[in-house]
Design a protein around this motif. Structure first.
Motif, PDB file in Angstrom:
ATOM      1  N   TYR A 230      17.490  -1.281   6.411  1.00  0.00           N
ATOM      2  CA  TYR A 230      17.359  -1.118   7.993  1.00  0.00           C
ATOM      3  C   TYR A 230      15.865  -1.014   8.329  1.00  0.00           C
ATOM      4  O   TYR A 230      15.695  -1.757   9.383  1.00  0.00           O
ATOM      5  CB  TYR A 230      18.120   0.159   7.975  1.00  0.00           C
ATOM      6  N   ALA A 231      15.035  -0.375   7.694  1.00  0.00           N
ATOM      7  CA  ALA A 231      13.517  -0.506   7.935  1.00  0.00           C
ATOM      8  C   ALA A 231      13.011  -1.820   8.018  1.00  0.00           C
ATOM      9  O   ALA A 231      12.212  -2.216   8.912  1.00  0.00           O
ATOM     10  CB  ALA A 231      12.869   0.469   7.145  1.00  0.00           C
ATOM     11  N   LYS A 232      13.252  -2.593   6.975  1.00  0.00           N
ATOM     12  CA  LYS A 232      12.793  -3.879   6.847  1.00  0.00           C
ATOM     13  C   LYS A 232      13.228  -4.769   8.095  1.00  0.00           C
ATOM     14  O   LYS A 232      12.672  -5.591   8.696  1.00  0.00           O
ATOM     15  CB  LYS A 232      13.141  -4.644   5.636  1.00  0.00           C
ATOM     16  N   THR A 233      14.817  -4.607   8.271  1.00  0.00           N
ATOM     17  CA  THR A 233      15.257  -5.519   9.242  1.00  0.00           C
ATOM     18  C   THR A 233      14.589  -5.171  10.871  1.00  0.00           C
ATOM     19  O   THR A 233      14.292  -5.845  11.670  1.00  0.00           O
ATOM     20  CB  THR A 233      16.548  -5.203   9.365  1.00  0.00           C
ATOM     21  N   MET A 234      14.319  -3.818  11.004  1.00  0.00           N
ATOM     22  CA  MET A 234      13.722  -3.320  12.157  1.00  0.00           C
ATOM     23  C   MET A 234      12.291  -3.960  12.439  1.00  0.00           C
ATOM     24  O   MET A 234      12.011  -4.378  13.528  1.00  0.00           O
ATOM     25  CB  MET A 234      13.758  -1.839  12.329  1.00  0.00           C
ATOM     26  N   LYS A 235      11.672  -4.113  11.448  1.00  0.00           N
ATOM     27  CA  LYS A 235      10.224  -4.597  11.408  1.00  0.00           C
ATOM     28  C   LYS A 235      10.242  -6.052  11.675  1.00  0.00           C
ATOM     29  O   LYS A 235       9.249  -6.505  12.398  1.00  0.00           O
ATOM     30  CB  LYS A 235       9.644  -4.353  10.029  1.00  0.00           C
ATOM     31  N   ARG A 236      11.105  -6.735  10.926  1.00  0.00           N
ATOM     32  CA  ARG A 236      11.116  -8.116  11.598  1.00  0.00           C
ATOM     33  C   ARG A 236      11.758  -8.538  12.957  1.00  0.00           C
ATOM     34  O   ARG A 236      11.506  -9.945  13.104  1.00  0.00           O
ATOM     35  CB  ARG A 236      11.719  -8.971  10.398  1.00  0.00           C
ATOM     36  N   LEU A 237      12.283  -7.697  13.251  1.00  0.00           N
ATOM     37  CA  LEU A 237      12.909  -7.910  14.854  1.00  0.00           C
ATOM     38  C   LEU A 237      11.837  -7.792  15.921  1.00  0.00           C
ATOM     39  O   LEU A 237      11.095  -6.806  15.695  1.00  0.00           O
ATOM     40  CB  LEU A 237      14.007  -6.881  15.053  1.00  0.00           C
ATOM     41  N   PRO A 238      12.128  -8.610  17.064  1.00  0.00           N
ATOM     42  CA  PRO A 238      11.152  -8.379  18.003  1.00  0.00           C
ATOM     43  C   PRO A 238      11.545  -6.921  18.624  1.00  0.00           C
ATOM     44  O   PRO A 238      12.614  -6.701  18.618  1.00  0.00           O
ATOM     45  CB  PRO A 238      11.554  -9.543  18.959  1.00  0.00           C
ATOM     46  N   ALA A 239      10.752  -6.293  19.470  1.00  0.00           N
ATOM     47  CA  ALA A 239      10.853  -5.146  20.119  1.00  0.00           C
ATOM     48  C   ALA A 239      12.160  -5.174  21.200  1.00  0.00           C
ATOM     49  O   ALA A 239      12.915  -4.062  21.173  1.00  0.00           O
ATOM     50  CB  ALA A 239       9.672  -4.500  20.591  1.00  0.00           C
ATOM     51  N   SER A 240      12.204  -6.266  21.498  1.00  0.00           N
ATOM     52  CA  SER A 240      13.555  -6.315  22.458  1.00  0.00           C
ATOM     53  C   SER A 240      14.990  -6.145  21.718  1.00  0.00           C
ATOM     54  O   SER A 240      15.720  -5.921  22.454  1.00  0.00           O
ATOM     55  CB  SER A 240      13.377  -7.841  23.155  1.00  0.00           C
ATOM     56  N   ARG A 241      14.768  -6.514  20.758  1.00  0.00           N
ATOM     57  CA  ARG A 241      16.111  -6.307  19.747  1.00  0.00           C
ATOM     58  C   ARG A 241      16.278  -5.205  18.863  1.00  0.00           C
ATOM     59  O   ARG A 241      17.326  -4.835  18.397  1.00  0.00           O
ATOM     60  CB  ARG A 241      16.200  -7.648  18.856  1.00  0.00           C
ATOM     61  N   ARG A 242      15.264  -4.078  18.897  1.00  0.00           N
ATOM     62  CA  ARG A 242      15.291  -3.113  18.117  1.00  0.00           C
ATOM     63  C   ARG A 242      16.409  -2.043  18.583  1.00  0.00           C
ATOM     64  O   ARG A 242      17.174  -1.499  17.858  1.00  0.00           O
ATOM     65  CB  ARG A 242      14.014  -2.628  17.919  1.00  0.00           C
ATOM     66  N   ALA A 243      16.204  -2.114  19.844  1.00  0.00           N
ATOM     67  CA  ALA A 243      17.206  -0.964  20.397  1.00  0.00           C
ATOM     68  C   ALA A 243      18.642  -1.389  20.276  1.00  0.00           C
ATOM     69  O   ALA A 243      19.611  -0.556  19.886  1.00  0.00           O
ATOM     70  CB  ALA A 243      17.011  -0.799  21.763  1.00  0.00           C
ATOM     71  N   ALA A 244      19.270  -2.384  20.421  1.00  0.00           N
ATOM     72  CA  ALA A 244      20.468  -2.990  19.976  1.00  0.00           C
ATOM     73  C   ALA A 244      20.700  -2.720  18.463  1.00  0.00           C
ATOM     74  O   ALA A 244      21.691  -2.201  18.378  1.00  0.00           O
ATOM     75  CB  ALA A 244      20.378  -4.616  20.548  1.00  0.00           C
ATOM     76  N   LEU A 245      19.770  -2.873  17.677  1.00  0.00           N
ATOM     77  CA  LEU A 245      20.300  -2.700  16.232  1.00  0.00           C
ATOM     78  C   LEU A 245      20.272  -1.237  15.982  1.00  0.00           C
ATOM     79  O   LEU A 245      21.106  -0.683  15.059  1.00  0.00           O
ATOM     80  CB  LEU A 245      19.070  -3.291  15.542  1.00  0.00           C
ATOM     81  N   ARG A 246      19.400  -0.446  16.598  1.00  0.00           N
ATOM     82  CA  ARG A 246      19.588   1.111  16.565  1.00  0.00           C
ATOM     83  C   ARG A 246      21.036   1.477  16.956  1.00  0.00           C
ATOM     84  O   ARG A 246      21.688   2.401  16.257  1.00  0.00           O
ATOM     85  CB  ARG A 246      18.335   1.663  17.325  1.00  0.00           C
ATOM     86  N   ALA A 247      21.331   1.304  18.137  1.00  0.00           N
ATOM     87  CA  ALA A 247      22.657   1.473  18.681  1.00  0.00           C
ATOM     88  C   ALA A 247      23.720   0.863  17.751  1.00  0.00           C
ATOM     89  O   ALA A 247      24.675   1.708  17.391  1.00  0.00           O
ATOM     90  CB  ALA A 247      22.865   0.654  19.964  1.00  0.00           C
ATOM     91  N   SER A 248      23.519  -0.125  17.332  1.00  0.00           N
ATOM     92  CA  SER A 248      24.514  -0.819  16.342  1.00  0.00           C
ATOM     93  C   SER A 248      24.774   0.173  14.981  1.00  0.00           C
ATOM     94  O   SER A 248      25.997   0.576  14.611  1.00  0.00           O
ATOM     95  CB  SER A 248      24.221  -2.025  15.999  1.00  0.00           C
ATOM     96  N   GLN A 249      23.450   0.586  14.526  1.00  0.00           N
ATOM     97  CA  GLN A 249      23.366   1.390  13.399  1.00  0.00           C
ATOM     98  C   GLN A 249      24.195   2.567  13.532  1.00  0.00           C
ATOM     99  O   GLN A 249      24.976   3.152  12.611  1.00  0.00           O
ATOM    100  CB  GLN A 249      22.283   1.561  12.863  1.00  0.00           C
ATOM    101  N   ARG A 250      23.941   3.240  14.562  1.00  0.00           N
ATOM    102  CA  ARG A 250      24.472   4.508  14.925  1.00  0.00           C
ATOM    103  C   ARG A 250      26.047   4.506  15.083  1.00  0.00           C
ATOM    104  O   ARG A 250      26.840   5.242  14.687  1.00  0.00           O
ATOM    105  CB  ARG A 250      23.704   5.097  16.306  1.00  0.00           C
ATOM    106  N   ALA A 251      26.317   3.279  15.780  1.00  0.00           N
ATOM    107  CA  ALA A 251      27.738   3.237  15.989  1.00  0.00           C
ATOM    108  C   ALA A 251      28.531   2.914  14.583  1.00  0.00           C
ATOM    109  O   ALA A 251      29.906   3.311  14.212  1.00  0.00           O
ATOM    110  CB  ALA A 251      28.088   2.031  16.869  1.00  0.00           C
ATOM    111  N   TRP A 252      27.938   2.148  13.562  1.00  0.00           N
ATOM    112  CA  TRP A 252      28.329   1.905  12.280  1.00  0.00           C
ATOM    113  C   TRP A 252      28.508   3.137  11.352  1.00  0.00           C
ATOM    114  O   TRP A 252      29.567   3.386  10.797  1.00  0.00           O
ATOM    115  CB  TRP A 252      27.339   0.878  11.513  1.00  0.00           C
ATOM    116  N   ILE A 253      27.498   4.432  11.521  1.00  0.00           N
ATOM    117  CA  ILE A 253      27.614   5.468  10.837  1.00  0.00           C
ATOM    118  C   ILE A 253      28.790   5.902  11.175  1.00  0.00           C
ATOM    119  O   ILE A 253      29.781   6.598  10.438  1.00  0.00           O
ATOM    120  CB  ILE A 253      26.442   6.101  11.213  1.00  0.00           C
TER     121      ILE A 253
END
Length: 115
Positions: free
Chosen positions: A50-73
């Protein structure tokens, strides 16, 4: 249910754990410890991925991944409920962490492919 627990034997370390000591003799507490350790390894890998994925994403996409991760949990927890009802039996101590590990490994694969 016992078949489900043993079908989840996916990692080499889990297999080795289940084939040594008291776990190899079928002692539930020792077998459960193997499944919990397997989930903990998967969870640690998930956190790194997750941390590696967040680092390689542009800032504009990080919030979407964070929300997706929370929903996945939340989805993972619904997919792997812990059955504490009377009569559930000790096999639940294997099934629950086994389910969590399986769901977590699926998410690791998904995260590693996320663009």
């Amino acid at each position: 249910m016992l078949l489900l627990a043993f079908a989840l034997v996916a990692s080499g370390e889990l297999d080795r754990c289940l084939n040594t000591g008291e776990a190899a003799r079928g002692v539930t507490t020792d077998m459960a410890a193997c499944f919990v350790a397997d989930f903990e390894r998967a969870d640690a890998t998930l956190n790194v991925t997750y941390a590696k994925t967040m680092k390689r994403l542009p800032a504009s996409r990080r919030a979407a991944l964070r929300a997706s991760q929370r929903a996945w949990i939340a989805q993972r927890d619904r997919a792997c409920p812990l059955d504490n009802s009377p009569g559930a039996g000790t096999i639940e101590r294997l099934n629950h962490p086994g389910c969590l590990a399986t769901q977590t490994r699926r998410r690791i694969t998904w995260l590693s492919r996320y663009r």
